[in-house]
Design a protein around this motif. Structure first.
Motif, PDB file in Angstrom:
ATOM      1  N   ASP A   5      70.576  48.803 -19.898  1.00  0.00           N
ATOM      2  CA  ASP A   5      70.576  49.757 -19.162  1.00  0.00           C
ATOM      3  C   ASP A   5      72.068  50.055 -18.711  1.00  0.00           C
ATOM      4  N   LYS A   6      72.514  50.862 -19.429  1.00  0.00           N
ATOM      5  CA  LYS A   6      74.308  51.318 -19.401  1.00  0.00           C
ATOM      6  C   LYS A   6      74.584  51.558 -17.840  1.00  0.00           C
ATOM      7  N   SER A   7      73.636  51.902 -17.015  1.00  0.00           N
ATOM      8  CA  SER A   7      73.990  52.038 -15.600  1.00  0.00           C
ATOM      9  C   SER A   7      74.442  50.829 -14.937  1.00  0.00           C
ATOM     10  N   LYS A   8      73.919  49.696 -15.400  1.00  0.00           N
ATOM     11  CA  LYS A   8      74.407  48.352 -14.867  1.00  0.00           C
ATOM     12  C   LYS A   8      75.484  47.689 -15.555  1.00  0.00           C
ATOM     13  N   LYS A   9      76.298  46.744 -14.919  1.00  0.00           N
ATOM     14  CA  LYS A   9      77.166  46.120 -15.653  1.00  0.00           C
ATOM     15  C   LYS A   9      76.672  45.135 -16.305  1.00  0.00           C
ATOM     16  N   LEU A  10      77.055  44.410 -17.508  1.00  0.00           N
ATOM     17  CA  LEU A  10      76.708  43.553 -18.177  1.00  0.00           C
ATOM     18  C   LEU A  10      77.696  42.224 -18.040  1.00  0.00           C
ATOM     19  N   PHE A  11      77.227  41.303 -17.399  1.00  0.00           N
ATOM     20  CA  PHE A  11      78.049  39.921 -17.171  1.00  0.00           C
ATOM     21  C   PHE A  11      77.901  39.199 -18.196  1.00  0.00           C
ATOM     22  N   PHE A  28      74.381  37.748  -9.173  1.00  0.00           N
ATOM     23  CA  PHE A  28      74.993  38.959  -9.746  1.00  0.00           C
ATOM     24  C   PHE A  28      74.091  40.394  -9.312  1.00  0.00           C
ATOM     25  N   GLN A  29      73.386  40.280  -8.107  1.00  0.00           N
ATOM     26  CA  GLN A  29      72.754  41.237  -7.588  1.00  0.00           C
ATOM     27  C   GLN A  29      71.818  42.051  -8.543  1.00  0.00           C
ATOM     28  N   GLU A  30      72.109  43.427  -8.536  1.00  0.00           N
ATOM     29  CA  GLU A  30      71.526  44.337  -9.624  1.00  0.00           C
ATOM     30  C   GLU A  30      71.884  44.414 -10.965  1.00  0.00           C
ATOM     31  N   HIS A  31      73.001  43.629 -11.286  1.00  0.00           N
ATOM     32  CA  HIS A  31      73.237  43.965 -12.704  1.00  0.00           C
ATOM     33  C   HIS A  31      72.887  42.755 -13.488  1.00  0.00           C
ATOM     34  N   ASN A  32      73.116  42.982 -14.723  1.00  0.00           N
ATOM     35  CA  ASN A  32      72.538  42.228 -16.003  1.00  0.00           C
ATOM     36  C   ASN A  32      73.542  41.052 -16.367  1.00  0.00           C
ATOM     37  N   LEU A  80      64.815  39.460 -19.330  1.00  0.00           N
ATOM     38  CA  LEU A  80      63.850  38.569 -18.481  1.00  0.00           C
ATOM     39  C   LEU A  80      64.258  39.086 -17.070  1.00  0.00           C
ATOM     40  N   PRO A  81      63.495  39.678 -16.391  1.00  0.00           N
ATOM     41  CA  PRO A  81      63.759  40.066 -15.061  1.00  0.00           C
ATOM     42  C   PRO A  81      63.787  38.982 -14.043  1.00  0.00           C
ATOM     43  N   LEU A  82      65.252  39.056 -13.511  1.00  0.00           N
ATOM     44  CA  LEU A  82      65.737  37.981 -12.512  1.00  0.00           C
ATOM     45  C   LEU A  82      64.923  37.845 -11.371  1.00  0.00           C
ATOM     46  N   SER A  83      64.279  38.845 -11.072  1.00  0.00           N
ATOM     47  CA  SER A  83      63.349  39.070  -9.811  1.00  0.00           C
ATOM     48  C   SER A  83      62.174  38.275  -9.924  1.00  0.00           C
ATOM     49  N   GLN A  84      61.922  37.695 -11.062  1.00  0.00           N
ATOM     50  CA  GLN A  84      60.583  36.790 -11.090  1.00  0.00           C
ATOM     51  C   GLN A  84      60.943  35.250 -10.464  1.00  0.00           C
ATOM     52  N   LEU A  85      62.259  35.071 -10.339  1.00  0.00           N
ATOM     53  CA  LEU A  85      62.573  33.731  -9.816  1.00  0.00           C
ATOM     54  C   LEU A  85      63.549  33.825  -8.811  1.00  0.00           C
ATOM     55  N   SER A  87      66.434  32.040  -6.474  1.00  0.00           N
ATOM     56  CA  SER A  87      66.873  30.612  -5.897  1.00  0.00           C
ATOM     57  C   SER A  87      66.869  30.518  -4.598  1.00  0.00           C
ATOM     58  N   SER A  88      66.708  31.660  -3.718  1.00  0.00           N
ATOM     59  CA  SER A  88      66.809  31.550  -2.134  1.00  0.00           C
ATOM     60  C   SER A  88      65.079  31.627  -1.647  1.00  0.00           C
ATOM     61  N   GLY A  89      64.533  32.381  -2.559  1.00  0.00           N
ATOM     62  CA  GLY A  89      62.958  32.438  -2.362  1.00  0.00           C
ATOM     63  C   GLY A  89      63.020  33.652  -1.392  1.00  0.00           C
ATOM     64  N   ASP A  90      64.029  34.600  -1.201  1.00  0.00           N
ATOM     65  CA  ASP A  90      63.894  35.810  -0.411  1.00  0.00           C
ATOM     66  C   ASP A  90      63.596  36.908  -1.166  1.00  0.00           C
ATOM     67  N   LYS A  91      62.135  37.326  -1.222  1.00  0.00           N
ATOM     68  CA  LYS A  91      61.899  38.441  -1.670  1.00  0.00           C
ATOM     69  C   LYS A  91      61.997  39.795  -1.366  1.00  0.00           C
ATOM     70  N   GLU A  92      62.618  40.002  -0.126  1.00  0.00           N
ATOM     71  CA  GLU A  92      63.113  41.170   0.479  1.00  0.00           C
ATOM     72  C   GLU A  92      64.312  41.597  -0.539  1.00  0.00           C
ATOM     73  N   ASN A  93      65.242  40.739  -0.878  1.00  0.00           N
ATOM     74  CA  ASN A  93      66.409  41.146  -1.634  1.00  0.00           C
ATOM     75  C   ASN A  93      66.072  40.813  -3.230  1.00  0.00           C
ATOM     76  N   ALA A  94      64.931  41.100  -3.608  1.00  0.00           N
ATOM     77  CA  ALA A  94      64.602  40.925  -5.255  1.00  0.00           C
ATOM     78  C   ALA A  94      65.675  41.558  -5.832  1.00  0.00           C
ATOM     79  N   LEU A  95      65.997  40.747  -6.919  1.00  0.00           N
ATOM     80  CA  LEU A  95      67.197  41.127  -7.844  1.00  0.00           C
ATOM     81  C   LEU A  95      66.365  42.234  -8.957  1.00  0.00           C
ATOM     82  N   GLU A  96      67.274  43.140  -9.316  1.00  0.00           N
ATOM     83  CA  GLU A  96      66.670  44.169 -10.421  1.00  0.00           C
ATOM     84  C   GLU A  96      67.373  43.721 -11.647  1.00  0.00           C
TER      85      GLU A  96
END
Length: 166
Positions: A5-11, A28-32, A80-85, A87-96
């Protein structure tokens, strides 16, 4: 072939980032994130021992193994979607963001005079290949190694230091 997704940064993560902070995959929040194969090789060589670095490497391997559970090759290739795991267990701030692995040979010629260690140059070569393959995407190398960041700058590649609070 990866579908970035070119709208996201790739680290692109250097080995030392994961050795420093095993939870870096989730900072890395919503980025790849892209992990070159040489990074996995270096992690493999550093996993033995009782040091904090060795423990961190083993934890990174467990996180990656959890992300890979029940995945097929196509899922790995598309990221792989990082939201499937979490590290903090906080699903409200799921990573995209998505985690990509180097699954094919990626090489871009470095200047013949480029000095330094083979692993660093391999990572820089992968970053150059990604920049060519995805010209409309912000590709950023993340490394704790100041000399690696200097070499990246010399090659006109974007590079940043890693801070776990960034």
């Amino acid at each position: 072939m990866m579908n970035i997704d070119k709208s996201k940064k790739l680290f692109v993560l250097d080995t030392n980032v994961l050795m420093h902070d095993p939870a870096a995959l989730f900072h890395f929040q919503e980025h790849n994130i892209f992990i070159p194969m040489i990074v996995l090789e270096e992690l493999d060589h550093a996993k033995k021992g009782l040091s904090e670095v060795s423990r961190n490497v083993r934890q990174v391997s467990r996180f990656i193994d959890d992300l890979l559970q029940d995945c097929n090759q196509k899922e790995i290739t598309v990221g792989l979607p990082l939201s499937q795991l979490q590290s903090s267990g906080d699903k409200e701030n799921a990573l995209e963001g998505r985690l990509y692995f180097q699954t094919q040979h990626m090489d871009s010629e470095l200047p013949a005079s480029m000095p330094g260690n083979l692993a660093d140059n391999s990572i820089l070569s992968v970053v150059l290949a990604l920049v060519k393959q995805f010209p409309d995407t912000a590709i950023i190398l993340v490394s704790k190694d100041i000399n690696m960041r200097i070499k990246a700058a010399a090659l006109e590649l974007k590079a940043e230091d890693y801070h776990s609070d960034q």
